[in-house]
Each structure stands twice: as structure tokens, then as C-alpha cells.
Write an enzyme that holds these catalytic residues in place. Structure first.
Site, PDB file in Angstrom:
ATOM      1  N   LYS A  33      -8.084   6.880  -0.395  1.00  0.00           N
ATOM      2  CA  LYS A  33      -8.041   6.945   1.069  1.00  0.00           C
ATOM      3  C   LYS A  33      -8.154   5.547   1.676  1.00  0.00           C
ATOM      4  CE  LYS A  33     -10.371   9.276   4.958  1.00  0.00           C
ATOM      5  NZ  LYS A  33     -11.488  10.175   5.314  1.00  0.00           N
ATOM      6  N   CYS A  35      -7.226  13.164   5.290  1.00  0.00           N
ATOM      7  CA  CYS A  35      -7.913  13.304   6.570  1.00  0.00           C
ATOM      8  C   CYS A  35      -7.523  12.257   7.614  1.00  0.00           C
ATOM      9  CB  CYS A  35      -9.425  13.311   6.341  1.00  0.00           C
ATOM     10  SG  CYS A  35     -10.338  14.078   7.722  1.00  0.00           S
ATOM     11  N   GLU A  68     -10.730  17.825   1.273  1.00  0.00           N
ATOM     12  CA  GLU A  68     -11.505  16.596   1.130  1.00  0.00           C
ATOM     13  C   GLU A  68     -12.988  16.947   1.017  1.00  0.00           C
ATOM     14  OE1 GLU A  68     -12.086  12.381   3.567  1.00  0.00           O
ATOM     15  OE2 GLU A  68     -11.698  14.235   4.672  1.00  0.00           O
TER      16      GLU A  68
END
Length: 503
Positions: free
Chosen positions: A184, A217, A81
Site C-alpha cells: 500500500k 483502501c 484490508e
């Protein structure tokens, strides 16, 4: 991770490769821990040419690593990321880093062979050609720009400037075709990006291992998309991350490996290496063994390519019988655990651990039992300490049940055995990286969730695997470990009650 660990140490760098079984159905995967070349002032807007110049420096490193991966027969390569652009941008300062990424579910596009089809896609083109040149599937993370028509509807979530800015994974096939795009959903202090209106459940298929699912993440700590993917039967997960290590409970290699084991999935986790914010720790985690890397503080910052042959887990791709957790030393059945229901001791105290008020009890003896409760949630420990020489390290057993709000909301139930930093009980729960005392123990609790992630973290951030882990139908969970290789930092049962996150 139940199998024998072989620890390979180079200078202060830690790389752990656990013994891999012979695999009939397998593929070669790689993750790259990237030493990010950062924008020194990310809050100041750059021109498009300056933003591209910055990203090209990181892309040059990606090119080198992709070539090294190809030389080792890698079939899928994952980059971290924020690896191309960095972090700490504002909404306006990141603007010229953005590219509009078409939806592969709506159109077929190979940026390498059709560069003229979409304007302002230099990064997409280079990543596509990188995959094509090296004949491998490539996963990268980059910022995405999508139009968002303004509406007079007061319920509209369209930003006032009429555009979405997303933290995005892109996946390229080995011929350069763009095959997947994921936005995300769970942002972590990312003012430059928007949260998608709905969580996206994105998968892609490969000819060598079947289906993979995508996340980024902070997503890993939530039900959507992570647990939704698992519940849908996706057992191979791609995980670009910029993970901030937060011992004693959420160190990267500690939590990522535990999640892989409990959910019976492979997790390909590529992290950044940025020491000043304690980012680091990447791995290829499977239910059976793991290959991971963690560089110690003080080690020169540099990248690390991890390569491993990994078993195919996609049940639709395989025709063989699925391996159960019992065969890996893990147990999930009625009557596995025989947890004690001892009452809490009177000498309890409260100390903060990762911003949550844990109830602790000290381990004042070299061996014995301890109980501690946080409300009606109780943890039980049987233990024997093995100090090193005259070392007198202080340990405590802690319990917490409630909503973590600092970086959440996350509803947690946690039993944790931790080494305190000093001799003062107020130091219990603080970050500590080294220990000399080894311990045999049985840690138990009764949880309100089946998602309980066990971990044993030894000195210098080495993950050890519990000898046995059990989950019973009534919520009783126990973890047993002995014959430690290193001093104990943390032994943790980290429970997540996802459906209570927003209560």
C-alpha cells in the site's frame, strides 16, 4: 448501474443486486465483508504464538467463506484490508504479526506445497492451501516484513530499525502459487506501516478473465496506483479495504460505484464490518451493473459473502469490441452538456462538509433553479421537490474547490445537493441517513478535470443511478435524475484534480 435495480431486504440488512445482462465472456467473482475478530488491545505487543492464535480465528472464518464460494463456482475471491490482524497497532506491537513475503516477480513459491522453503510463514501457508483446496484465486491482506539495510546516505528512507513494515495484498493462484504482492502506497493514519519508496503498479493474469490490478483502501482516492493502472489499460481492479464511511460524499457504496462507472472498470471491493468506527459496505461494481451490500446501523454484526457473474473487461483477453460509456447512459463528447452559467445567489452561507468549507445556498422553493460558487468554481441546479406528506426537509446546494488537507492532500472540485440534518442551515453538510423527500434534478458544473465521479445516494444508503450523465470536452459536466425510489440524501459531482494534490 443504469439497469433496473432489484432491492433485496432481509431484516435491516441491505443487499442490492442490479439486473445483470447475458454475458458471453464472464467469470464468477466474490468479495467477503468480514466481521473482524479484533485484538482487544492492539497497542500491547504479543508473542508470535499469541499473534498467530489471534489471526487463526479470522482465518477460520476465511476457510468457511472460501468453501462457500467454491460451492458457487467462484473463480476469484477477495478478502478485506486488515481482515486477519485488525488495526490501531504501533510499529512495535504489530511486529509479531508480520511475515516476510517473497517477491513473486523474483521467485516462484507455493507455500502450501513448499512450506519448508521460508520460515515463519504460517499465514501465507494457510492462505495458499485455502486457494488450492477450493480451486480459486484468492486475494488477502496481511502485514509484510522486509529487510532494509541501514545506509550512511542522508537521503536514505530506510527506517532506523532496519526494517520495512508494509500493509500488503497477496494473491494466490488456484493451485496455491503466490503470484502477486502489492504494498500500500497511500497510508491512512497507519503508524505501524511504512510507505514504499515508490508507488508499485502490480498486476496479475488469470486464465478466466485476463489481467487484474491491485490497490488498498486509501489508494482509491489518489492517482497512484489507481489512475495509473486505469491509464495503462487495466480494467479489472482488486480492492481490499477498511473503508470509514463519511457521508454525505464518500460513503463506500456511493463512491466505489461511481469510480467504477466513470473509469469504465470492474472494482471488486471487500470491506470490513466494524460498526463502532462506521466501517461497512462491500460490492462487485462493473460499468453495467453492481451487486453491493450495506448493513444498517443496529443490525447484528456479521459477515457477508457477495457472489456475481461479471463480464470480462480485459481488452487483451477479449476479442470483442469494447462497450463505450455512451451505451451505458454516460456521455463524454463535445457538446453533451448545456450547463447554465447563472450567477451565484446573494443568500449564500458557509458550512463545513467533511472538514471542507463549502459555500451553500438553500432550496427555499418546491421547484426552481439555484446557483452557488466557491471562488470561480460554480454549480448550477434545476430541481423539483416531492415532499412526503407534511414533511419539511431542508436541502442545500453546495460548492467547493480547493485542497482538502484533513486526510489528503486531495485537490477537489465538488458540486453537492444535500439534505440538511435539521432546519438550521449550519446542519447542512452533516451526516444524515434517512430522507423522505424525492427530487427530480439537473446538477451541473464546469470542472478542471475529466475525473468527476457522479453519485445519487437515497435514504438508508441506497445508491440510485442517474438517468443521464454527461461530460463535455470543455469541462462541463451534468447529471440528471428523476423518479427516485427513495428520499434524497445526496446528489454529488465529486471532481478530483490529481496533479494538484501536492501543490
Amino acid at each position: 448501474m443504469i439497469l433496473l435495480s432489484v432491492i433485496l431486504s432481509f431484516s435491516l440488512t441491505l443487499a442490492v443486486v442490479q439486473t445483470q445482462p447475458v454475458m458471453e465472456n464472464s467469470y464468477i467473482a466474490a468479495v467477503y465483508e468480514h466481521n473482524l475478530i479484533q485484538n482487544p488491545d492492539p497497542r500491547v505487543p504479543l508473542s508470535r504464538s499469541a499473534a498467530l492464535q489471534h489471526m487463526q480465528k479470522n482465518l477460520d472464518i476465511y476457510e468457511e467463506q472460501a468453501a462457500k464460494a467454491a460451492e458457487q463456482g467462484v473463480q476469484i475471491l477477495v478478502f478485506p484490508e486488515d481482515g486477519l490482524h485488525g488495526f490501531n497497532f504501533t510499529r512495535s506491537s504489530i511486529y509479531n504479526y508480520l511475515e516476510t513475503i517473497p517477491d513473486p516477480q523474483q521467485e516462484s513459491w507455493n507455500p502450501c506445497t513448499e512450506p519448508e522453503k521460508h520460515d515463519n510463514t504460517e499465514v501465507l501457508q494457510r492462505l495458499s492451501c485455502m486457494a488450492r483446496r477450493n480451486n480459486l484465486y484468492l486475494v488477502a491482506n496481511m502485514p509484510d516484513l522486509q529487510p532494509c539495510p541501514l545506509s550512511t546516505d542522508p537521503s536514505s528512507t530506510c527506517p532506523s530499525d532496519g526494517r520495512w513494515q508494509f500493509n500488503t495484498n497477496v494473491v494466490f493462484r488456484s493451485d496455491g502459487l503466490l503470484v502477486a504482492r502489492y504494498h500500500k502506497y497511500n497510508l491512512f493514519h497507519e503508524e505501524s506501516f511504512n510507505t514504499p519508496p515508490q508507488p508499485e503498479i502490480i498486476t496479475f493474469d488469470t486464465p478466466f478473465a485476463g489481467k487484474f490490478g491491485l490497490m488498498i483502501c486509501f489508494d482509491l482516492l489518489f492517482h497512484d496506483p489507481t489512475i495509473t493502472l486505469v491509464e495503462k489499460g487495466v480494467r479489472q481492479l482488486i480492492f481490499p479495504t477498511a473503508w470509514l464511511n463519511t457521508p454525505p460524499l464518500l460513503h463506500s457504496v456511493q463512491y466505489h460505484g461511481a469510480l467504477s462507472k466513470i473509469n469504465n472498470v470492474t472494482l471488486l471491493a471487500a470491506n470490513l464490518r466494524v460498526d463502532k468506527v462506521n466501517m461497512g459496505g462491500s460490492g462487485i461494481y462493473t460499468p453495467f451493473f453492481s451487486t453491493y451490500h450495506f448493513a444498517q446501523r443496529g443490525e447484528p454484526e456479521e459477515g457477508k459473502l457477495l457472489v456475481a457473474r461479471v463480464p470480462v473487461l480485459d481488452p487483451e483477453w477479449l476479442e470483442q469490441k469494447k462497450v463505450t460509456q455512451d451505451e451505458s447512459g454516460f456521455c463524454q463528447r463535445d457538446g453533451c452538456s448545456d450547463a447554465s452559467s447563472g450567477s451565484p445567489l446573494s443568500n449564500t452561507f458557509t458550512s463545513t462538509m467533511i472538514f471542507d468549507p463549502f459555500t451553500f445556498v438553500l432550496l427555499n422553493e418546491m421547484e426552481g433553479k439555484a446557483d452557488v460558487c466557491h471562488g470561480s468554481f460554480c454549480c448550477h441546479l434545476q430541481y423539483r421537490q416531492y415532499p412526503h406528506g407534511s414533511s419539511k426537509e431542508l436541502y442545500a446546494l453546495g460548492a467547493f474547490s480547493g485542497l482538502h488537507t484533513k486526510s489528503g492532500p486531495l485537490f477537489l472540485q465538488v458540486c453537492a445537493l444535500v439534505r440538511c440534518v435539521g432546519s438550521d442551515p449550519s446542519s447542512c453538510g452533516l451526516d444524515v441517513e434517512e430522507a423522505e423527500t424525492k427530487m427530480d434534478f439537473l446538477l451541473e458544473g464546469k470542472f478542471g478535470t475529466k475525473y468527476v465521479y457522479p453519485s445519487v445516494l437515497a435514504s438508508r444508503m441506497v445508491v440510485e443511478d442517474p438517468k443521464h450523465f454527461e461530460m463535455a470536452a470543455d469541462g462541463r459536466v451534468s447529471m440528471k435524475h428523476s423518479n427516485m425510489k427513495g428520499g434524497l440524501l445526496t446528489a454529488c459531482l465529486y471532481g478530483r484534480i490529481y496533479h494538484l494534490d501536492k501543490d
